[in-house]
Design an enzyme around this catalytic site. Sequence first.
Site, PDB file in Angstrom:
ATOM      1  CG  ASN A  21      -2.127  -0.939   1.153  1.00  0.00           C
ATOM      2  OD1 ASN A  21      -2.356  -1.501  -0.106  1.00  0.00           O
ATOM      3  ND2 ASN A  21      -2.830  -1.353   2.015  1.00  0.00           N
ATOM      4  CB  ALA A  42       3.103   5.946   5.561  1.00  0.00           C
ATOM      5  CG  ASP A  43      -1.702   1.054   4.533  1.00  0.00           C
ATOM      6  OD1 ASP A  43      -2.487   1.774   4.544  1.00  0.00           O
ATOM      7  OD2 ASP A  43      -1.543  -0.268   4.474  1.00  0.00           O
ATOM      8  CB  THR A  44      -0.384   2.948   9.898  1.00  0.00           C
ATOM      9  OG1 THR A  44       0.615   3.576   9.801  1.00  0.00           O
ATOM     10  CG2 THR A  44      -0.387   2.353  11.434  1.00  0.00           C
ATOM     11  N   GLY A  79       3.932   0.550   6.841  1.00  0.00           N
ATOM     12  CA  GLY A  79       4.962   0.589   5.590  1.00  0.00           C
ATOM     13  C   GLY A  79       5.121   2.026   5.146  1.00  0.00           C
TER      14      GLY A  79
END
Length: 185
Positions: A21, A42-44, A79
């Site tokens: 992602n 970012a992807d959390t 990420g």
Amino acid sequence: PADFDEVSGSAVQAEDVVLANALGKCKAVVKIKGDDLPVIAADTVVVAEGVILGKPQDAEEAVKMLKQLSGKTHKVLTGIAIAYAGKILAEVCETKVVFRELSDDEIKQYVATGEPLDKAGAYGIQGKGAVLVEKIDGCYNNVVGLPLTRMQLILAELGVRSLHIKNIKEIPVDDKKKKKMANKG
């Protein structure tokens, strides 16, 4: 926001989801805007007992998620992908979070604040949800949603001087004030 359809699903490892992602969002922005300036994406996600917990759909789902996290350790994975000058670097940052044991009443009161409804895992460590957390092992900012230290190191690896500080001058302090300040410490 990037024009990108996020990866999801339990058949994929959570680490792979956040990395895909972040990379997808980053590449989507680079495609439109270029990478003459750094592009950060970012992807959390929150992972509890091997299950990815996204944002709750409603208050009922938030209560369910918080009960699942209560008294247990879970992971927060982010990420992060950064593109600059024709290069792209990406990685996953992990922080372990331990929730204290929560009563049903505490969970209901917290959900009633509305804070959990737009947060992965149904809590925000940077807000009222801070009191739900007993301890963390790893980067606090990762739990908030962007691991700033890792971001800084990736930027540096790409040649971006993001901590460049210029024109800072020492403010003169006379000797009497220096002595007073030294005696206070």
